[in-house]
Design an enzyme around this catalytic site. Structure first.
Site, mmCIF file in Angstrom:
data_model
loop_
_atom_site.group_PDB
_atom_site.id
_atom_site.type_symbol
_atom_site.label_atom_id
_atom_site.label_comp_id
_atom_site.label_asym_id
_atom_site.label_seq_id
_atom_site.Cartn_x
_atom_site.Cartn_y
_atom_site.Cartn_z
ATOM 1 N N ASN A 38 12.643 20.795 8.423
ATOM 2 C CA ASN A 38 12.028 19.684 8.912
ATOM 3 C C ASN A 38 13.173 18.740 9.604
ATOM 4 O OD1 ASN A 38 9.960 17.964 9.649
ATOM 5 N ND2 ASN A 38 10.067 16.887 7.787
ATOM 6 N N ASN A 63 3.537 8.545 9.154
ATOM 7 C CA ASN A 63 4.163 7.329 8.675
ATOM 8 C C ASN A 63 4.015 6.211 9.806
ATOM 9 O OD1 ASN A 63 6.187 9.091 6.888
ATOM 10 N ND2 ASN A 63 4.924 7.967 5.763
ATOM 11 N N ILE A 71 16.776 10.512 5.794
ATOM 12 C CA ILE A 71 17.424 9.569 4.776
ATOM 13 C C ILE A 71 19.026 10.134 4.471
ATOM 14 C CG2 ILE A 71 17.511 8.385 2.468
ATOM 15 C CD1 ILE A 71 14.437 8.536 2.755
ATOM 16 N N LYS A 96 7.003 14.435 -7.353
ATOM 17 C CA LYS A 96 7.956 13.390 -7.640
ATOM 18 C C LYS A 96 7.967 12.813 -9.026
ATOM 19 C CE LYS A 96 9.358 12.657 -3.260
ATOM 20 N NZ LYS A 96 10.763 13.191 -3.109
ATOM 21 N N ARG A 113 -7.625 5.018 5.262
ATOM 22 C CA ARG A 113 -7.311 6.407 4.955
ATOM 23 C C ARG A 113 -7.352 6.853 3.648
ATOM 24 N NH1 ARG A 113 -1.068 7.777 6.562
ATOM 25 N NH2 ARG A 113 -0.689 6.052 4.956
ATOM 26 N N TYR A 165 2.062 16.130 -3.673
ATOM 27 C CA TYR A 165 3.389 15.422 -3.100
ATOM 28 C C TYR A 165 3.829 14.388 -4.240
ATOM 29 C CZ TYR A 165 6.317 11.982 -1.234
ATOM 30 O OH TYR A 165 7.320 11.075 -1.052
ATOM 31 N N SER A 200 10.033 8.148 -5.318
ATOM 32 C CA SER A 200 9.141 7.424 -4.446
ATOM 33 C C SER A 200 8.092 6.504 -5.174
ATOM 34 C CB SER A 200 8.232 8.213 -3.635
ATOM 35 O OG SER A 200 6.983 7.709 -3.015
ATOM 36 N N PHE A 239 10.701 2.613 -1.481
ATOM 37 C CA PHE A 239 9.585 2.117 -1.126
ATOM 38 C C PHE A 239 9.056 2.734 0.533
ATOM 39 C CE2 PHE A 239 7.640 -0.529 -4.580
ATOM 40 C CZ PHE A 239 8.705 -0.034 -5.389
ATOM 41 N N ASN A 240 9.077 1.921 1.424
ATOM 42 C CA ASN A 240 8.682 2.573 2.655
ATOM 43 C C ASN A 240 10.019 2.369 3.536
ATOM 44 O OD1 ASN A 240 6.070 1.732 1.491
ATOM 45 N ND2 ASN A 240 5.385 2.681 3.215
ATOM 46 N N GLY A 244 -6.643 7.870 -0.307
ATOM 47 C CA GLY A 244 -5.455 8.020 -0.755
ATOM 48 C C GLY A 244 -4.389 6.810 -0.710
ATOM 49 N N ASP A 245 -4.625 5.930 0.401
ATOM 50 C CA ASP A 245 -3.737 4.718 0.398
ATOM 51 C C ASP A 245 -4.121 3.480 -0.678
ATOM 52 O OD1 ASP A 245 -2.476 5.349 2.702
ATOM 53 O OD2 ASP A 245 -3.813 4.355 4.300
HETATM 54 C C1 UD1 Z 1 3.199 7.515 2.372
HETATM 55 C C2 UD1 Z 1 3.093 7.928 0.941
HETATM 56 C C3 UD1 Z 1 4.161 7.987 0.063
HETATM 57 C C4 UD1 Z 1 5.280 8.625 0.806
HETATM 58 C C5 UD1 Z 1 5.778 7.831 2.142
HETATM 59 C C6 UD1 Z 1 6.843 8.532 2.694
HETATM 60 C C7 UD1 Z 1 0.543 7.729 0.711
HETATM 61 C C8 UD1 Z 1 -0.420 7.098 -0.269
HETATM 62 N N1 UD1 Z 1 1.917 7.528 0.292
HETATM 63 O O1 UD1 Z 1 3.641 6.153 1.949
HETATM 64 O O2 UD1 Z 1 3.911 8.568 -1.206
HETATM 65 O O3 UD1 Z 1 6.381 8.464 -0.061
HETATM 66 O O4 UD1 Z 1 4.431 8.042 2.800
HETATM 67 O O5 UD1 Z 1 6.434 9.932 3.397
HETATM 68 O O6 UD1 Z 1 0.178 8.517 1.655
HETATM 69 N N2 UD1 Z 1 -0.982 3.219 8.733
HETATM 70 C C9 UD1 Z 1 -1.753 2.776 9.745
HETATM 71 N N3 UD1 Z 1 -1.906 3.405 10.867
HETATM 72 C C10 UD1 Z 1 -1.091 4.903 11.014
HETATM 73 C C11 UD1 Z 1 -0.210 4.908 9.776
HETATM 74 C C12 UD1 Z 1 0.050 4.419 8.708
HETATM 75 O O7 UD1 Z 1 -2.558 1.748 9.614
HETATM 76 O O8 UD1 Z 1 -1.012 5.580 12.084
HETATM 77 C C13 UD1 Z 1 -1.047 2.167 7.481
HETATM 78 C C14 UD1 Z 1 -1.463 2.762 6.138
HETATM 79 O O9 UD1 Z 1 -2.359 2.821 6.074
HETATM 80 C C15 UD1 Z 1 -0.386 2.082 5.252
HETATM 81 C C16 UD1 Z 1 0.726 1.744 6.073
HETATM 82 O O10 UD1 Z 1 0.382 1.814 7.231
HETATM 83 O O11 UD1 Z 1 -1.363 0.850 4.710
HETATM 84 C C17 UD1 Z 1 2.000 2.579 5.851
HETATM 85 O O12 UD1 Z 1 1.535 3.843 5.899
HETATM 86 P P1 UD1 Z 1 2.451 5.149 5.687
HETATM 87 O O13 UD1 Z 1 3.906 4.690 6.598
HETATM 88 O O14 UD1 Z 1 2.097 6.323 5.980
HETATM 89 O O15 UD1 Z 1 3.479 4.892 4.211
HETATM 90 P P2 UD1 Z 1 2.603 4.950 2.831
HETATM 91 O O16 UD1 Z 1 1.318 5.398 2.980
HETATM 92 O O17 UD1 Z 1 2.894 3.595 2.081
#
Ligand code: UD1
Length: 344
Positions: A40, A204, A17, A158, A300, A154, A129, A183-184, A302-303
Site C-alpha cells: 500500500n 479518510n 507515518i 489493534k 457513515r 481492523y 489507534s 488520533f487522526n 461505524g462512526d
Molecule cells: C478512521 C477509523 C479509525 C482509523 C482511522 C485511520 C472509523 C470509525 N475509524 O478514523 O479506526 O484508525 O480512520 O485510518 O472508521 N468524513 C466525512 N467525509 C468523508 C470522510 C470522512 O464526512 O469523505 C468524516 C467522518 O464521518 C468522520 C471524520 O470525517 O467524522 C473523520 O473521518 P476519517 O478521516 O475516516 O477518520 P475516522 O473515521 O475518525
C-alpha cells in the site's frame, strides 16, 4: 544533528507515518532500516525520504508476514528497537474481508515479536489507534479510559495486538513495549516530498478533501450533521503527521535510554483539541484560499460522534507536545496533493 544513537527497524517504512517517522528519527540522530512490501505504498516514498535527508537510506523490500524473509532482515541488521507500522488500515474493507486483516495484521506482528525474542532485540513500538476507545462515555479519553468492544476487524486487530504486547512484555524479561494510540493523523511534510498516498477512493477525510480540491473528486460528502455536537458533525482530534512522527522519537528515546517505568506503556498521541468536520473544511478553504464543493449526506456506519485525546500523560512522561498549527498542516496537505498532481 545529534550524536549517533541506536538503529531502529521501521516496518511499513514506505507508508504515510513510516516515512515521516523515518525522517524524524534520522534527524534526531538514530539510524534506520526501512522495510516494506509496497502493498500500500510506492518506492517513490523512499526516494522522498532520501531527498529530504540528502542521503541514501537502508531499505529492504520485505513482507513481514514472510518469516523467512524477515529473519534475513534480523540476521543482516543490528537494531535495538522495532517500530511496527506494517498493517492494513481500511475499516470498511476489514468488514468485508476480515480474514485478510487478521491474517496480515496479526501474523506480521507475531513474526516480528517472535524474531525479537529469538534475536534478543528488546524494544517494540506498536502503532495503535484511538479506535480502541470506540464511542467513549467520557471525553477527552485518557489512557485509562476503558476500551470498548471493537466495531470492525481492523479495530479488533489493534486491540488484540495491544493485548499481545502486554502479555509478551509481562512474560519475556528482555522485552519492552510502547503502544501509541494515534488520533487522526493529517498533513504532510513541509517539503511536500512525502505525504499520504491513498490508493483508489480515499476513506479518510483530509485525502478526500485534497483530492476534491484537485478536481479528482466531484464533491465531498460530509457524513451526517445531526450528531449531538456543536455544529452537528463529528468531532475528531486531527494531529499533524510531523508532530506524530516526533512522538515516535520521544518514545524511542524513552525505550533506548532505559527510562520506561513499566515494561509495557501506552500513550495517546493527539492534540487534545476537538475539531469538527465542517471546521476542518472551512479552515482548509481559508488556509489555502479556495472553495470546496461539499454536500451533507447520511451518517457513515461505524462512526463515533466524538473522540479526542487527553494528552497529559504523553506531554509529561514523553516530554512531547503537538506543536504544528492546523492552518500550516492544511497548507502542507494541499501542497503535497499539488505536488502529486503537478498542480502549480
Ligand atoms: C478512521 C477509523 C479509525 C482509523 C482511522 C485511520 C472509523 C470509525 N475509524 O478514523 O479506526 O484508525 O480512520 O485510518 O472508521 N468524513 C466525512 N467525509 C468523508 C470522510 C470522512 O464526512 O469523505 C468524516 C467522518 O464521518 C468522520 C471524520 O470525517 O467524522 C473523520 O473521518 P476519517 O478521516 O475516516 O477518520 P475516522 O473515521 O475518525
Amino acid at each position: 544533528m545529534s550524536k549517533k544513537k541506536d538503529t531502529v527497524l521501521v516496518s511499513g517504512g514506505a507508508g504515510y507515518i513510516g516515512t515521516h517517522t523515518t525522517v524524524a528519527l534520522i534527524e534526531a540522530g538514530y539510524d534506520v532500516v526501512m522495510i516494506d512490501n509496497f502493498s500500500n505504498s510506492e518506492p517513490s516514498a523512499v526516494e522522498g525520504v532520501e531527498k529530504i535527508l540528502g542521503r541514501k537510506m537502508t531499505f529492504e523490500e520485505c513482507d513481514t508476514c514472510d518469516i523467512k524473509a524477515l529473519r534475513g532482515v534480523f540476521e543482516r541488521h543490528e537494531f535495538s528497537t522495532v517500530i511496527h507500522f506494517a498493517a492494513y488500515k481500511a475499516v470498511g474493507e476489514s468488514m468485508a474481508e476480515p480474514l485478510k486483516y487478521y491474517q496480515n495484521n496479526l501474523v506480521s506482528y507475531m513474526n516480528i515479536l517472535q524474531l525479537m525474542k529469538e534475536f534478543g532485540r528488546p524494544n517494540i513500538l506498536f502503532s495503535s489507534s484511538a479506535t480502541v476507545y470506540g464511542d467513549a462515555d467520557v471525553l477527552p479519553v485518557t489512557e485509562q479510559t476503558p476500551r470498548k468492544p471493537a466495531t470492525s476487524p481492523y479495530g479488533n486487530t489493534k486491540q488484540i495486538a495491544e493485548d499481545i504486547l502486554r502479555d509478551c512484555c509481562a512474560a519475556y524479561e528482555g522485552m519492552y513495549g510502547i503502544a501509541l494510540r494515534y488520533f487522526n493523523p493529517v498533513g504532510a511534510h513541509p517539503s511536500a516530498l512525502i505525504g499520504e498516498l491513498p490508493r483508489g477512493v480515499p476513506n479518510n477525510l483530509l485525502p478526500f478533501v485534497t483530492q476534491t480540491a484537485a478536481g479528482l473528486r466531484e464533491c465531498l460528502s460530509v457524513f451526517g450533521n445531526d450528531y449531538d455536537t456543536p455544529d452537528g458533525t463529528c468531532l475528531r482530534d486531527y494531529i499533524d503527521v510531523v508532530d506524530l512522527a516526533k512522538a515516535h522519537v520521544a518514545a524511542v528515546d524513552r525505550m533506548t535510554e532505559g527510562k520506561m517505568e513499566q515494561k509495557y506503556e501506552i500513550f495517546n498521541v493527539g492534540t487534545g483539541r476537538p475539531g469538527s468536520v465542517l471546521e476542518l473544511l472551512t479552515r482548509f478553504e481559508k488556509a489555502n484560499d479556495l472553495k470546496l464543493p461539499y454536500k451533507i449526506v447520511g451518517r457513515r456506519p461505524g462512526d463515533v460522534p466524538a473522540v479526542w485525546a487527553d494528552t497529559a500523560v504523553a506531554n509529561k512522561v514523553l516530554g512531547w507536545k503537538a506543536e504544528r498549527d492546523l492552518d500550516d498542516t492544511l497548507r502542507a496537505a494541499w501542497a503535497w496533493e499539488k505536488h502529486l498532481r503537478n498542480i502549480k
